[in-house]
Design a protein around this motif. Structure first.
Motif, PDB file in Angstrom:
ATOM      1  N   ALA A  17       0.779  -1.115   0.064  1.00  0.00           N
ATOM      2  CA  ALA A  17       0.047   0.128  -0.135  1.00  0.00           C
ATOM      3  C   ALA A  17       0.684   1.169  -0.111  1.00  0.00           C
ATOM      4  O   ALA A  17       0.602   2.287  -0.878  1.00  0.00           O
ATOM      5  N   ASP A  18       1.964   1.261   0.633  1.00  0.00           N
ATOM      6  CA  ASP A  18       2.734   2.404   0.673  1.00  0.00           C
ATOM      7  C   ASP A  18       3.498   2.443  -0.597  1.00  0.00           C
ATOM      8  O   ASP A  18       3.664   3.704  -1.095  1.00  0.00           O
ATOM      9  N   ILE A  19       3.729   1.421  -1.261  1.00  0.00           N
ATOM     10  CA  ILE A  19       4.510   1.419  -2.732  1.00  0.00           C
ATOM     11  C   ILE A  19       3.482   1.928  -3.456  1.00  0.00           C
ATOM     12  O   ILE A  19       4.005   2.944  -4.277  1.00  0.00           O
ATOM     13  N   ALA A  20       2.448   1.671  -3.503  1.00  0.00           N
ATOM     14  CA  ALA A  20       1.079   2.176  -4.397  1.00  0.00           C
ATOM     15  C   ALA A  20       1.087   3.776  -4.233  1.00  0.00           C
ATOM     16  O   ALA A  20       0.995   4.385  -5.163  1.00  0.00           O
ATOM     17  N   ILE A  21       0.933   3.987  -2.950  1.00  0.00           N
ATOM     18  CA  ILE A  21       0.863   5.603  -2.588  1.00  0.00           C
ATOM     19  C   ILE A  21       2.062   6.471  -3.318  1.00  0.00           C
ATOM     20  O   ILE A  21       1.749   7.471  -3.879  1.00  0.00           O
ATOM     21  N   GLU A  22       3.220   5.965  -3.056  1.00  0.00           N
ATOM     22  CA  GLU A  22       4.644   6.636  -3.552  1.00  0.00           C
ATOM     23  C   GLU A  22       4.549   6.454  -5.070  1.00  0.00           C
ATOM     24  O   GLU A  22       4.783   7.659  -5.753  1.00  0.00           O
ATOM     25  N   SER A  23       4.138   5.368  -5.722  1.00  0.00           N
ATOM     26  CA  SER A  23       4.253   5.394  -7.279  1.00  0.00           C
ATOM     27  C   SER A  23       3.185   6.352  -7.701  1.00  0.00           C
ATOM     28  O   SER A  23       3.457   7.000  -8.636  1.00  0.00           O
ATOM     29  N   ILE A  24       2.011   6.560  -7.392  1.00  0.00           N
ATOM     30  CA  ILE A  24       1.081   7.379  -7.655  1.00  0.00           C
ATOM     31  C   ILE A  24       1.548   8.729  -7.502  1.00  0.00           C
ATOM     32  O   ILE A  24       1.181   9.633  -8.332  1.00  0.00           O
ATOM     33  N   LYS A  25       1.962   9.002  -6.197  1.00  0.00           N
ATOM     34  CA  LYS A  25       2.563  10.359  -5.988  1.00  0.00           C
ATOM     35  C   LYS A  25       3.642  10.810  -6.965  1.00  0.00           C
ATOM     36  O   LYS A  25       3.676  11.982  -7.560  1.00  0.00           O
ATOM     37  N   LYS A  26       4.600   9.919  -7.321  1.00  0.00           N
ATOM     38  CA  LYS A  26       5.752  10.023  -8.269  1.00  0.00           C
ATOM     39  C   LYS A  26       5.284  10.192  -9.451  1.00  0.00           C
ATOM     40  O   LYS A  26       5.904  11.023 -10.462  1.00  0.00           O
ATOM     41  N   PHE A  27       4.416   9.338 -10.034  1.00  0.00           N
ATOM     42  CA  PHE A  27       3.762   9.175 -11.175  1.00  0.00           C
ATOM     43  C   PHE A  27       2.482   9.460 -11.194  1.00  0.00           C
ATOM     44  O   PHE A  27       1.638   8.327 -11.861  1.00  0.00           O
ATOM     45  N   PRO A  28       1.732  10.409 -11.405  1.00  0.00           N
ATOM     46  CA  PRO A  28       0.194  10.446 -11.325  1.00  0.00           C
ATOM     47  C   PRO A  28      -0.092  10.088 -12.739  1.00  0.00           C
ATOM     48  O   PRO A  28       0.423  10.470 -13.598  1.00  0.00           O
ATOM     49  N   PRO A  29      -1.202   9.355 -12.733  1.00  0.00           N
ATOM     50  CA  PRO A  29      -1.714   8.587 -13.855  1.00  0.00           C
ATOM     51  C   PRO A  29      -2.222   9.967 -14.889  1.00  0.00           C
ATOM     52  O   PRO A  29      -3.107  10.806 -14.278  1.00  0.00           O
ATOM     53  N   LYS A  30      -1.605   9.821 -15.859  1.00  0.00           N
ATOM     54  CA  LYS A  30      -1.870  11.050 -16.915  1.00  0.00           C
ATOM     55  C   LYS A  30      -3.371  11.009 -17.263  1.00  0.00           C
ATOM     56  O   LYS A  30      -3.914  12.123 -17.862  1.00  0.00           O
ATOM     57  N   LYS A  31      -3.977  10.043 -17.371  1.00  0.00           N
ATOM     58  CA  LYS A  31      -5.507   9.867 -17.859  1.00  0.00           C
ATOM     59  C   LYS A  31      -6.488  10.337 -16.855  1.00  0.00           C
ATOM     60  O   LYS A  31      -7.517  10.439 -17.252  1.00  0.00           O
ATOM     61  N   TYR A  44      -5.974   4.168  -1.165  1.00  0.00           N
ATOM     62  CA  TYR A  44      -4.911   3.451  -0.638  1.00  0.00           C
ATOM     63  C   TYR A  44      -4.419   3.680   0.762  1.00  0.00           C
ATOM     64  O   TYR A  44      -4.295   2.535   1.455  1.00  0.00           O
ATOM     65  N   HIS A  45      -4.648   4.743   1.145  1.00  0.00           N
ATOM     66  CA  HIS A  45      -4.341   5.212   2.820  1.00  0.00           C
ATOM     67  C   HIS A  45      -5.531   4.457   3.784  1.00  0.00           C
ATOM     68  O   HIS A  45      -5.021   3.762   4.724  1.00  0.00           O
ATOM     69  N   GLU A  46      -6.883   4.439   2.989  1.00  0.00           N
ATOM     70  CA  GLU A  46      -7.740   3.804   3.905  1.00  0.00           C
ATOM     71  C   GLU A  46      -7.619   2.234   3.884  1.00  0.00           C
ATOM     72  O   GLU A  46      -7.754   1.964   5.017  1.00  0.00           O
ATOM     73  N   ASN A  47      -7.273   2.056   2.835  1.00  0.00           N
ATOM     74  CA  ASN A  47      -7.057   0.384   2.865  1.00  0.00           C
ATOM     75  C   ASN A  47      -5.779  -0.046   3.644  1.00  0.00           C
ATOM     76  O   ASN A  47      -5.956  -0.930   4.533  1.00  0.00           O
ATOM     77  N   LYS A  48      -4.810   0.587   3.835  1.00  0.00           N
ATOM     78  CA  LYS A  48      -3.671   0.335   4.601  1.00  0.00           C
ATOM     79  C   LYS A  48      -4.003   0.603   6.030  1.00  0.00           C
ATOM     80  O   LYS A  48      -3.820  -0.315   6.946  1.00  0.00           O
ATOM     81  N   MET A  49      -4.987   1.489   6.459  1.00  0.00           N
ATOM     82  CA  MET A  49      -5.513   1.824   7.809  1.00  0.00           C
ATOM     83  C   MET A  49      -6.201   0.460   8.250  1.00  0.00           C
ATOM     84  O   MET A  49      -6.232   0.293   9.232  1.00  0.00           O
ATOM     85  N   LEU A  50      -7.270   0.037   7.347  1.00  0.00           N
ATOM     86  CA  LEU A  50      -8.215  -1.079   7.677  1.00  0.00           C
ATOM     87  C   LEU A  50      -7.235  -2.169   7.871  1.00  0.00           C
ATOM     88  O   LEU A  50      -7.533  -3.082   8.711  1.00  0.00           O
ATOM     89  N   ILE A  51      -6.112  -2.236   7.228  1.00  0.00           N
ATOM     90  CA  ILE A  51      -5.360  -3.754   7.644  1.00  0.00           C
ATOM     91  C   ILE A  51      -4.796  -3.385   9.012  1.00  0.00           C
ATOM     92  O   ILE A  51      -4.732  -4.297   9.830  1.00  0.00           O
ATOM     93  N   ILE A  52      -4.079  -2.409   9.349  1.00  0.00           N
ATOM     94  CA  ILE A  52      -3.423  -2.053  10.241  1.00  0.00           C
ATOM     95  C   ILE A  52      -4.465  -2.177  11.762  1.00  0.00           C
ATOM     96  O   ILE A  52      -4.019  -2.758  12.832  1.00  0.00           O
ATOM     97  N   ASN A  53      -5.622  -1.703  11.360  1.00  0.00           N
ATOM     98  CA  ASN A  53      -6.757  -1.555  12.529  1.00  0.00           C
ATOM     99  C   ASN A  53      -7.723  -2.511  12.480  1.00  0.00           C
ATOM    100  O   ASN A  53      -8.959  -2.311  12.913  1.00  0.00           O
ATOM    101  N   SER A  54      -7.661  -3.585  11.715  1.00  0.00           N
ATOM    102  CA  SER A  54      -8.670  -4.613  11.607  1.00  0.00           C
ATOM    103  C   SER A  54      -8.995  -5.345  12.944  1.00  0.00           C
ATOM    104  O   SER A  54      -8.083  -5.667  13.829  1.00  0.00           O
TER     105      SER A  54
END
Length: 155
Positions: A17-31, A44-54
C-alpha cells in the motif's frame, strides 16, 4: 490471536500500500484528474489503515485476500508509469507478489471460480476490450463465464 503467517502477509500488504501511494505520487496517472488522483491516494491510505486496525475476527488470511484485491486490482488491470514503478518497487523490496494476467487464467480455465474473479471480470471486460487487451471472442467468452457464475448462485 493472529498467526505468524497472517502477520507477515499483513505487513507485506501494508508495504505494498505504501508503494502504491508513493508510485501514484511520483507518477500521477496522466489519464486521470487531480481530484481522482487525490481520491485514489486516499483509498490506498484507507486500505492500509483497515489492515493495520482490522478487528480481531478479520485478522486471518482469508480476509487479507480482499485487502490484497483492494490494493492490487488497479496495478493488475492498468498500465502507465505509476503501474510500472509499482511493480519495479515490489520486486526491489523483495515482496512476494507477481504481476499476473487473471483474464488469461480465467479463459484457460473456462470458468470464474469466486466472487473476487467475478468482480474483477465485471470491472475489466469493457476497458480491456476498448484497449485491445481482449478480442471480441474473448469478451464473448468472459460474458458467458459471468452468466454461468451468476446461474450457479441462483440455484
Amino acid at each position: 490471536m493472529s498467526s505468524k503467517k497472517y502477520e507477515e502477509a499483513s505487513l507485506n500488504l501494508i508495504k505494498a500500500a505504501d508503494i502504491a501511494i508513493e508510485s501514484i505520487k511520483k507518477f500521477p496517472p496522466k489519464k486521470e484528474s487531480t481530484d481522482f488522483c487525490k481520491h485514489l491516494l486516499n483509498c490506498y491510505h484507507e486500505n492500509k489503515m483497515l489492515i493495520i486496525n482490522s478487528e480481531p475476527k478479520f485478522r486471518n488470511l482469508t480476509s487479507l485476500k480482499y485487502d490484497y484485491e483492494a490494493i492490487f486490482t488497479r496495478f493488475q488491470e492498468s498500465n502507465g508509469e505509476d503501474v510500472e514503478e509499482f511493480w519495479r518497487r515490489i520486486k526491489e523490496e523483495g515482496l512476494p507478489y507477481k504481476r499476473e494476467n487473471k483474464v488469461a487464467k480465467i479463459l484457460k480455465r473456462r470458468k470464474i471460480n469466486n466472487d473476487l474473479e467475478y468482480n474483477f471480470v465485471t470491472d475489466v471486460i469493457v476497458p480491456y476490450q476498448q484497449e485491445g487487451l481482449i478480442n471480441e471472442e474473448e469478451s464473448f467468452l468472459l460474458k458467458k463465464y459471468l452468466g454461468d457464475f451468476e446461474m450457479k448462485f441462483k440455484k
